[in-house]
Design an enzyme around this catalytic site. Structure first.
Site, PDB file in Angstrom:
ATOM      1  N   TYR A 144      99.190  21.992  39.190  1.00 14.87           N
ATOM      2  CA  TYR A 144      97.986  21.320  38.708  1.00 14.87           C
ATOM      3  C   TYR A 144      98.383  20.026  38.014  1.00 14.87           C
ATOM      4  CZ  TYR A 144      93.586  20.522  36.202  1.00 14.87           C
ATOM      5  OH  TYR A 144      92.418  19.984  35.715  1.00 14.87           O
ATOM      6  N   ASP A 239     105.666  16.095  36.356  1.00 12.35           N
ATOM      7  CA  ASP A 239     104.496  16.315  35.518  1.00 12.35           C
ATOM      8  C   ASP A 239     104.905  17.299  34.432  1.00 12.35           C
ATOM      9  OD1 ASP A 239     102.220  17.067  34.250  1.00 12.35           O
ATOM     10  OD2 ASP A 239     101.079  17.551  36.058  1.00 12.35           O
ATOM     11  N   LYS A 267      99.191  17.595  26.262  1.00 12.29           N
ATOM     12  CA  LYS A 267      99.303  18.816  25.455  1.00 12.29           C
ATOM     13  C   LYS A 267     100.147  18.617  24.180  1.00 12.29           C
ATOM     14  CE  LYS A 267      97.649  21.591  29.152  1.00 12.29           C
ATOM     15  NZ  LYS A 267      97.874  21.454  30.576  1.00 12.29           N
TER      16      LYS A 267
HETATM   17  C1  LIG Z   1      96.998  20.630  31.575  1.00 19.21           C
HETATM   18  C2  LIG Z   1      97.742  19.944  32.648  1.00 19.21           C
HETATM   19  C3  LIG Z   1      97.299  18.732  33.200  1.00 19.21           C
HETATM   20  C4  LIG Z   1      95.982  18.120  32.843  1.00 19.21           C
HETATM   21  O1  LIG Z   1      95.915  17.724  31.527  1.00 19.21           O
HETATM   22  P1  LIG Z   1      94.458  17.499  30.867  1.00 19.21           P
HETATM   23  O2  LIG Z   1      94.789  17.028  29.486  1.00 19.21           O
HETATM   24  O3  LIG Z   1      93.764  18.805  30.927  1.00 19.21           O
HETATM   25  O4  LIG Z   1      93.776  16.452  31.671  1.00 19.21           O
HETATM   26  C5  LIG Z   1      98.113  18.098  34.108  1.00 19.21           C
HETATM   27  N1  LIG Z   1      99.286  18.649  34.486  1.00 19.21           N
HETATM   28  C6  LIG Z   1      99.734  19.801  33.993  1.00 19.21           C
HETATM   29  C7  LIG Z   1     101.052  20.330  34.425  1.00 19.21           C
HETATM   30  C8  LIG Z   1      98.965  20.506  33.084  1.00 19.21           C
HETATM   31  O5  LIG Z   1      99.401  21.696  32.640  1.00 19.21           O
END
Ligand SMILES: *Cc1c(COP(=O)(O)O)cnc(C)c1O
Length: 428
Positions: A144, A239, A267
Site C-alpha cells: 500500500y 516506501d 507515520k
Molecule cells: C500508511 C501508509 C501509506 C499512506 O500514508 P497516509 O498518511 O495514510 O496517506 C503509504 N505507504 C505505506 C507503506 C503506509 O503504511
C-alpha cells in the site's frame, strides 16, 4: 464491555460522514460490529467514549512508537501553538527537522516534507518519472502506498503484465502505467522489466511489507530489486512510511544495508500529526521545484505544529540508544506467548515478525506475499478480533494489518494480552 455511546455516535456520524469514518478501515467492515469511538489515549492505552480501556496495538496505525500523548511531543506542540499555527513562510524549525532526518537516514542529502504518506508516495513517483523521463512504474500486489490513482491498481486478467483500476475513478490511462508484481518474487520482477524494456521509471516497494500483515523480504529480494534497477536505469523507491524511524533509526535501508534512490516517510516522522516526507540524493532532489522542473507544493507543508511534533519524536528516537532493542525484545516476547497460547489450543496459525512489527495469520502456510496472506481464515480472524476486543485488547480490525508495538507497553501489558489470546483461542 458496553459500547452504547460508540453505537450512538456511529449512527450520528453516518448521517454526515460517508460510512461514519474519514478512513475506511476504521469502519470495522472487515470484522463486523460497531467501530469504537476513541476519547483519549495515554501510553499503551486508548480509552473510548463509553469509558472502556484497551491495550492498543494499532497506535494510530504506527505513529505512536513511544506511546500515546508522549510528553515531549505534547509539550512541543503546545509551545509552538502559542506562536502561531501556520505561516506559509519558511521556518527555522523545518531546517532543524530536515537536518536531523538527514543525519539519521543513510543515503539521503535532502528531504521534502508533505502532509501524508499518500502525498509522499505520489510525489516520489512523479519525481522518479521526471528524473528518468519514463512513465511506467512497478508496484507489488498487497503493498500500500496511499490512495493516489497510480497505486489503486488490481491484477489484470490473465498474465499480470499491466494493471486494471481497482477503484472506480481511476482511469485506464493511469492504470496502464502501473505494472503489478508479486512480492518476494524477483523473477517475476525481471520478466516485467524484460517485457517493458526502457519504459519503467521506478520500482516502488514496502521494503518490509506491512499492509498485508507483516511480510519481511526474503533473502536476496531487496538486493535483486537494487540490481534490476541499476541494470535498467530505474529508480528504486522504498516506501518507508511504516518502517521509517521504526525498524531502525535509518529504516530498512539501514537495517538491511540496501540503498534506495528515493525514500518515503510518514507515520512516525510526524509523531502523530499529519506529516509525510520524501528524500533522496542531491542529483534526484534537485529536479524538484523550485530547483528543477518537477512540480510539488503544499499550503500547509512543513506546518510548525507538525514539525514540532516530528522533531520531538525523532530527537527522542535518536537519543534513546536502547529503544530498537527493547521494542524487538517486547515483540519477540509477545510472539512467543501468542504462538504458545494458539498451539496449546491447536489453532492453525503462522506469525510474521520483524522489529516492532508482528502479524498473526490463521493459515498453515508461510505468508510471503499477497496470495498467501489472502489464504488466511477470515472467519477465524473475525472471532479472534472480537474476542480480543471483549478482553480489552485492541488490534487492527482487518486480517491484513500489522500490529504495532509501542515502547509504552509493559511486560504486564504483554502478559495480559497473551492471557487474552489463550482465553480467546479456546473458542476459535
Ligand atoms: C500508511 C501508509 C501509506 C499512506 O500514508 P497516509 O498518511 O495514510 O496517506 C503509504 N505507504 C505505506 C507503506 C503506509 O503504511
Amino acid at each position: 464491555m458496553l459500547y452504547q455511546r460508540s453505537s450512538a455516535l456511529f449512527k450520528e456520524a453516518q448521517q454526515v460522514i460517508p460510512g461514519g469514518v474519514n478512513s475506511p478501515v476504521r469502519a470495522f467492515k472487515a470484522v463486523g460490529g460497531t467501530p469504537i469511538f476513541a476519547k483519549s489515549a495515554k501510553g499503551a492505552y486508548v480509552y473510548d467514549e463509553d469509558g472502556n480501556r484497551f491495550i492498543d496495538y494499532i497506535n494510530s496505525w504506527g505513529p505512536m512508537l513511544l506511546g500515546h500523548a508522549f510528553q515531549p511531543v505534547v509539550d512541543a506542540v503546545i509551545e509552538k501553538t502559542k506562536e502561531g499555527t501556520s505561516f506559509g513562510m519558511p521556518t527555522a524549525l523545518e531546517t532543524e527537522i530536515a537536518e536531523l532526518a538527514v543525519s539519521m537516514v543513510p543515503n539521503i542529502d535532502k528531504i521534502r516534507f508533505v502532509n501524508s504518506g499518500t502525498e509522499a508516495c505520489m510525489s516520489a513517483i512523479r519525481l522518479a518519472r521526471g528524473y528518468t523521463k519514463k512513465d511506467k512504474i512497478i508496484k507489488f500486489a498487497g503493498c500500500y502506498h496511499g490512495h493516489s490513482d497510480s497505486f489503486l491498481i488490481a491484477a489484470g486478467s490473465g498474465a499480470v503484465t499491466f494493471g486494471t483500476p481497482n477503484s472506480p475513478g481511476v482511469t485506464q490511462g493511469t492504470a496502464k502505467d502501473t505494472l503489478l508484481a508479486t512480492y518476494n518474487d524477483i523473477e517475476n520482477v525481471k520478466s516485467l522489466v524484460e517485457a517493458n524494456k526502457g519504459e519503467i521509471a521506478a520500482i516502488i516497494v514496502e521494503p518490509v511489507a506491512g499492509n498485508m500483515g507483516c511480510i519481511p523480504p526474503v533473502e536476496g529480494f531487496l538486493e535483486g530489486l537494487r540490481a534490476v534497477c541499476d541494470a535498467n536505469d530505474m529508480l528504486l523507491i522504498f516506501d518507508e512510511v511504516m518502517t521509517g524511524f521504526r525498524l531502525a533509526n535509518g529504516g530498512v535501508q539501514e537495517l538491511k544495508g540496501i540503498n534506495a534512490d528515493i525514500v518515503c516517510f510518514g507515520k512516525v516522522v510526524g509523531g502523530g500529526l499529519p506529516v509525510g516526507a520524501f528524500a533522496s540524493r542531491n542529483e534526484v532532489m534537485n529536479h524538484l521545484a523550485p530547483l528543477g522542473p518537477v512540480y510539488q507544493a503544499g499550503t500547509l507543508s512543513g506546518n510548525p505544529l507538525a514539525m514540532a511534533a516530528g522533531l520531538a519524536m525523532l530527537k527522542a528516537i535518536k537519543t534513546d540508544k536502547g529503544l530498537m532493542n527493547r521494542l524487538e525484545e517486547k515483540t519477540k516476547y509477545l510472539h512467543n506467548g501468542i504462538a504458545e497460547a494458539l498451539n496449546k489450543n491447536n489453532v492453525t496459525h503462522s506469525i510474521n515478525r520483524i522489529g516492532s512489527m508482528i502479524s498473526v495469520h490463521f493459515s498453515d502456510e508461510p505468508v510471503l506475499d499477497f496470495e498467501s496472506a489472502a489464504k488466511g481464515n477470515n472467519e477465524t480472524f473475525k472471532k479472534f478480533f472480537h474476542g480480543m476486543l471483549s478482553k480489552g485488547i485492541y488490534i487492527a480490525p482487518s486480517a491484513f494489518e500489522t500490529w504495532f508495538i509501542t515502547d509504552a507497553l509493559t511486560y504486564q501489558d504483554l502478559n495480559e494480552t497473551i492471557a487474552a489470546v489463550e482465553e480467546v483461542a479456546k473458542e476459535l
